[in-house]
Design an enzyme around this catalytic site. Sequence first.
Site, PDB file in Angstrom:
ATOM      1  N   LYS A 175       8.446  -3.770   0.695  1.00 32.04           N
ATOM      2  CA  LYS A 175       8.674  -2.764   1.674  1.00 32.04           C
ATOM      3  C   LYS A 175      10.144  -2.445   1.818  1.00 32.04           C
ATOM      4  O   LYS A 175      11.093  -3.395   1.829  1.00 32.04           O
ATOM      5  CB  LYS A 175       8.147  -3.265   2.802  1.00 32.04           C
ATOM      6  CG  LYS A 175       8.567  -2.225   4.258  1.00 32.04           C
ATOM      7  CD  LYS A 175       7.915  -2.808   5.207  1.00 32.04           C
ATOM      8  CE  LYS A 175       8.112  -2.091   6.548  1.00 32.04           C
ATOM      9  NZ  LYS A 175       7.572  -2.157   7.648  1.00 32.04           N
TER      10      LYS A 175
HETATM   11  C1  5RP Z   1      11.678  -5.514  10.360  1.00 31.53           C
HETATM   12  C2  5RP Z   1      10.063  -4.616  10.168  1.00 31.53           C
HETATM   13  C3  5RP Z   1       9.524  -3.895  11.254  1.00 31.53           C
HETATM   14  O1  5RP Z   1       9.093  -4.748  12.214  1.00 31.53           O
HETATM   15  C4  5RP Z   1       8.470  -2.984  11.089  1.00 31.53           C
HETATM   16  O2  5RP Z   1       7.428  -3.219  10.355  1.00 31.53           O
HETATM   17  C5  5RP Z   1       9.441  -1.558  10.606  1.00 31.53           C
HETATM   18  O3  5RP Z   1       8.553  -0.437  10.770  1.00 31.53           O
HETATM   19  P1  5RP Z   1       9.139   0.815  11.052  1.00 31.53           P
HETATM   20  O4  5RP Z   1      10.711   0.584  10.798  1.00 31.53           O
HETATM   21  O5  5RP Z   1       8.315   1.975  10.318  1.00 31.53           O
HETATM   22  O6  5RP Z   1       9.193   1.022  12.554  1.00 31.53           O
HETATM   23  O7  5RP Z   1       9.431  -4.651   9.009  1.00 31.53           O
HETATM   24  O8  5RP Z   1      12.054  -5.476   9.183  1.00 31.53           O
END
Ligand code: 5RP
Length: 260
Positions: A172
């Site tokens: 991610k």
């Molecule tokens: C932090 C994370 C988050 O808590 C979250 O999953 C981020 O999602 P978004 O940026 O789409 O709100 O991964 O590193």
Amino acid sequence: MDWGMKNRLSRIIKADGKTVMLAVDHGYFLGPTTGLEKPWETIEPLVPYADCLMLTRGMLRSCVPPEVDIPIVLRVSGGTSIVGPELLHEGIIASIEDAIRLNVSGLAFSILVGADYERDTLLAFSEICDMGQEYGIPVLAVTAVGREMVRDAKYLALASRIAAEIGAHMVKTYYCEDFRKVVEGCPVPIVIAGGKKIPEKDALQMAYNAIQEGAIGVDMGRNIFQSSNPQAMIKAVRAVVHENATPDEAYEIFLKEGKE
Ligand code: 5RP
């Protein structure tokens, strides 16, 4: 790859090779984030349109009814907070046994490449990859970025590649200019985070660009659950990811769904 690993991965990444992951793990370092004060009230209407949920074991146990049929990617890194001195020094916050008990389809762990405690987070990440490998549970590396780091293709490609080298099954990361370079340098599938809330049209454009440049989907949180109409927004994001909708078409879906 053994059967269990493949089976779990196929629950996260759908038959078309794409996924809409709904990230609702923010409380693990941010507390009761806007939009997630009462988690299940926010999450329930979105479940039919999400391919999986990413969250912590505490939220899963206390807020999500066990009868709900949705794959879970369990956040297993944390231990620091937005108000503490070591935000970028996450460690392991759940055991593999508990992850198995919770019947999860994947594990998610943040690596803090370039931060002071980079080595600690990468070594902990390698332990998670070993555990995932042992029990057939895929691991999503989250390339978290500290305030002082630049989210450009050079940095994100470095962090994503390191994640894959250590053993991530998925990464991610953030969308950036020259995003294709990040994808090309990373031998495992990439999903993008949404980041801070931006106008719906811009978030849909970002998701579209990411897919065009090789991402297999999104792991999006705030740009869905902080939207003026979260259900309309996740439907629009879904159209971009699974139906190749253009940003304009997806925005139309958002507006139309919002009226109904
Ligand atoms: C932090 C994370 C988050 O808590 C979250 O999953 C981020 O999602 P978004 O940026 O789409 O709100 O991964 O590193």
